[in-house]
Design a protein around this motif. Structure first.
Motif, PDB file in Angstrom:
ATOM      1  N   ASP A  55      -2.478 -24.550 -41.744  1.00 34.00           N
ATOM      2  CA  ASP A  55      -2.512 -23.095 -41.714  1.00 34.00           C
ATOM      3  C   ASP A  55      -1.319 -22.614 -40.891  1.00 34.00           C
ATOM      4  O   ASP A  55      -0.387 -22.015 -41.417  1.00 34.00           O
ATOM      5  CB  ASP A  55      -3.841 -22.610 -41.131  1.00 34.00           C
ATOM      6  CG  ASP A  55      -3.980 -21.098 -41.123  1.00 34.00           C
ATOM      7  OD1 ASP A  55      -3.096 -20.391 -41.640  1.00 34.00           O
ATOM      8  OD2 ASP A  55      -4.992 -20.607 -40.593  1.00 34.00           O
ATOM      9  N   THR A  56      -1.343 -22.924 -39.584  1.00 30.85           N
ATOM     10  CA  THR A  56      -0.276 -22.495 -38.673  1.00 30.85           C
ATOM     11  C   THR A  56       0.164 -23.595 -37.712  1.00 30.85           C
ATOM     12  O   THR A  56       0.982 -23.344 -36.843  1.00 30.85           O
ATOM     13  CB  THR A  56      -0.754 -21.292 -37.823  1.00 30.85           C
ATOM     14  OG1 THR A  56      -1.891 -21.713 -37.049  1.00 30.85           O
ATOM     15  CG2 THR A  56      -1.114 -20.098 -38.680  1.00 30.85           C
ATOM     16  N   GLU A  57      -0.367 -24.813 -37.851  1.00 30.81           N
ATOM     17  CA  GLU A  57      -0.186 -25.858 -36.840  1.00 30.81           C
ATOM     18  C   GLU A  57       0.872 -26.904 -37.169  1.00 30.81           C
ATOM     19  O   GLU A  57       0.925 -27.954 -36.531  1.00 30.81           O
ATOM     20  CB  GLU A  57      -1.511 -26.604 -36.603  1.00 30.81           C
ATOM     21  CG  GLU A  57      -2.693 -25.740 -36.303  1.00 30.81           C
ATOM     22  CD  GLU A  57      -3.413 -25.247 -37.575  1.00 30.81           C
ATOM     23  OE1 GLU A  57      -3.013 -25.606 -38.697  1.00 30.81           O
ATOM     24  OE2 GLU A  57      -4.367 -24.483 -37.428  1.00 30.81           O
ATOM     25  N   ALA A  58       1.727 -26.684 -38.156  1.00 39.51           N
ATOM     26  CA  ALA A  58       2.664 -27.717 -38.605  1.00 39.51           C
ATOM     27  C   ALA A  58       3.546 -28.240 -37.474  1.00 39.51           C
ATOM     28  O   ALA A  58       3.674 -29.449 -37.281  1.00 39.51           O
ATOM     29  CB  ALA A  58       3.530 -27.196 -39.750  1.00 39.51           C
ATOM     30  N   GLU A  59       4.162 -27.354 -36.714  1.00 43.12           N
ATOM     31  CA  GLU A  59       5.055 -27.801 -35.644  1.00 43.12           C
ATOM     32  C   GLU A  59       4.280 -28.490 -34.528  1.00 43.12           C
ATOM     33  O   GLU A  59       4.707 -29.535 -34.017  1.00 43.12           O
ATOM     34  CB  GLU A  59       5.856 -26.621 -35.084  1.00 43.12           C
ATOM     35  CG  GLU A  59       6.873 -27.040 -34.042  1.00 43.12           C
ATOM     36  CD  GLU A  59       7.739 -25.890 -33.554  1.00 43.12           C
ATOM     37  OE1 GLU A  59       8.862 -26.163 -33.119  1.00 43.12           O
ATOM     38  OE2 GLU A  59       7.296 -24.717 -33.602  1.00 43.12           O
ATOM     39  N   GLU A  60       3.134 -27.950 -34.165  1.00 45.08           N
ATOM     40  CA  GLU A  60       2.303 -28.568 -33.126  1.00 45.08           C
ATOM     41  C   GLU A  60       1.873 -29.973 -33.557  1.00 45.08           C
ATOM     42  O   GLU A  60       1.932 -30.924 -32.768  1.00 45.08           O
ATOM     43  CB  GLU A  60       1.072 -27.694 -32.855  1.00 45.08           C
ATOM     44  CG  GLU A  60       0.154 -28.240 -31.799  1.00 45.08           C
ATOM     45  CD  GLU A  60      -1.129 -27.426 -31.630  1.00 45.08           C
ATOM     46  OE1 GLU A  60      -1.977 -27.865 -30.833  1.00 45.08           O
ATOM     47  OE2 GLU A  60      -1.298 -26.379 -32.280  1.00 45.08           O
ATOM     48  N   ALA A  61       1.440 -30.113 -34.799  1.00 42.07           N
ATOM     49  CA  ALA A  61       1.026 -31.424 -35.301  1.00 42.07           C
ATOM     50  C   ALA A  61       2.207 -32.389 -35.323  1.00 42.07           C
ATOM     51  O   ALA A  61       2.087 -33.543 -34.894  1.00 42.07           O
ATOM     52  CB  ALA A  61       0.422 -31.290 -36.695  1.00 42.07           C
ATOM     53  N   ALA A  62       3.353 -31.946 -35.829  1.00 42.40           N
ATOM     54  CA  ALA A  62       4.539 -32.808 -35.876  1.00 42.40           C
ATOM     55  C   ALA A  62       4.902 -33.298 -34.474  1.00 42.40           C
ATOM     56  O   ALA A  62       5.163 -34.491 -34.274  1.00 42.40           O
ATOM     57  CB  ALA A  62       5.712 -32.063 -36.506  1.00 42.40           C
ATOM     58  N   ASN A  63       4.908 -32.406 -33.496  1.00 45.75           N
ATOM     59  CA  ASN A  63       5.222 -32.803 -32.118  1.00 45.75           C
ATOM     60  C   ASN A  63       4.184 -33.775 -31.570  1.00 45.75           C
ATOM     61  O   ASN A  63       4.531 -34.745 -30.887  1.00 45.75           O
ATOM     62  CB  ASN A  63       5.333 -31.577 -31.214  1.00 45.75           C
ATOM     63  CG  ASN A  63       6.635 -30.844 -31.410  1.00 45.75           C
ATOM     64  OD1 ASN A  63       7.684 -31.452 -31.528  1.00 45.75           O
ATOM     65  ND2 ASN A  63       6.580 -29.530 -31.458  1.00 45.75           N
ATOM     66  N   PHE A  64       2.911 -33.538 -31.860  1.00 41.93           N
ATOM     67  CA  PHE A  64       1.838 -34.425 -31.404  1.00 41.93           C
ATOM     68  C   PHE A  64       2.037 -35.829 -31.971  1.00 41.93           C
ATOM     69  O   PHE A  64       1.997 -36.827 -31.244  1.00 41.93           O
ATOM     70  CB  PHE A  64       0.473 -33.871 -31.817  1.00 41.93           C
ATOM     71  CG  PHE A  64      -0.673 -34.803 -31.515  1.00 41.93           C
ATOM     72  CD1 PHE A  64      -1.171 -34.933 -30.232  1.00 41.93           C
ATOM     73  CD2 PHE A  64      -1.246 -35.558 -32.529  1.00 41.93           C
ATOM     74  CE1 PHE A  64      -2.224 -35.802 -29.950  1.00 41.93           C
ATOM     75  CE2 PHE A  64      -2.297 -36.421 -32.266  1.00 41.93           C
ATOM     76  CZ  PHE A  64      -2.787 -36.546 -30.975  1.00 41.93           C
ATOM     77  N   TYR A  65       2.266 -35.936 -33.283  1.00 36.88           N
ATOM     78  CA  TYR A  65       2.420 -37.243 -33.909  1.00 36.88           C
ATOM     79  C   TYR A  65       3.677 -37.961 -33.415  1.00 36.88           C
ATOM     80  O   TYR A  65       3.653 -39.173 -33.176  1.00 36.88           O
ATOM     81  CB  TYR A  65       2.408 -37.128 -35.433  1.00 36.88           C
ATOM     82  CG  TYR A  65       1.118 -36.580 -35.988  1.00 36.88           C
ATOM     83  CD1 TYR A  65      -0.123 -37.011 -35.510  1.00 36.88           C
ATOM     84  CD2 TYR A  65       1.118 -35.617 -36.989  1.00 36.88           C
ATOM     85  CE1 TYR A  65      -1.305 -36.497 -36.004  1.00 36.88           C
ATOM     86  CE2 TYR A  65      -0.066 -35.104 -37.495  1.00 36.88           C
ATOM     87  CZ  TYR A  65      -1.274 -35.549 -37.007  1.00 36.88           C
ATOM     88  OH  TYR A  65      -2.451 -35.041 -37.499  1.00 36.88           O
TER      89      TYR A  65
END
Length: 170
Positions: free
Chosen positions: A11-21
């Motif tokens: 939804d809106t978490e693409a950058e947060e998820a990418a940084n987390f991974y």
């Protein structure tokens, strides 16, 4: 260049998820190469009306985990990640199994059976698998492989020593 790239819808978490991974794989005690953010692209003003996303907000985060490229899209609430697709992390040691298990099953993640993380905090499904598992389960000695399978089916996080012990019949 890899031929197929996993494309993840958020939804809106693409950058947060990418940084987390990226941080997760860079913290792996047995990492073989650096993981990194490759590119962040943003929604233009021209797309606001059609997409409903504000100009300047993250549209796509491209990232690499141990040599595999991924694309994450902030596409809105229309689609959700689910367990129909999962990512397998092959682990050489128990320390590595423990590391990925602990990081992916906390903060909103949900542990499952047989080494599965049913979903991490972003909704992605993972399988945390020791390299030795395939050898144990495909042993030509059917009794050994059956004992390893029976042991695995009772586990959530996979325990290499317990699987090997079951395989040996101890």
């Amino acid at each position: 260049m890899q031929k197929i790239t996993p494309f993840l819808w958020f939804d809106t978490e693409a950058e947060e998820a990418a940084n987390f991974y990226v941080d997760l794989f860079n913290g792996n005690p047995a990492k073989s190469m650096d993981s990194k953010i490759l590119n962040i692209s943003r929604y233009p003003e021209e797309g606001e009306e059609v997409t409903g996303k504000p100009a300047g907000s993250v549209m796509v985060a491209e990232f690499e985990l141990e040599g595999t490229c991924f694309t994450a899209l902030n596409g809105g609430p229309h689609f959700k990640l689910n367990g129909a697709v999962s990512f397998v992390i092959d682990c050489k040691t128990q320390e590595e199994v423990d590391y990925f298990w602990d990081k992916l099953s906390t903060g909103g993640g949900e542990a499952g059976q047989c080494g599965w993380i049913n979903h991490d905090k972003f909704g992605a499904t993972w399988q945390i698998v020791p390299d030795v598992l395939g050898k144990l389960l495909s042993d030509p000695d059917k009794d050994k492989s059956a004992r390893a399978m029976a042991a695995m089916l009772k586990m959530t996080k996979l325990d290499i020593a317990a699987l090997e012990k079951a395989h040996r019949g101890e």
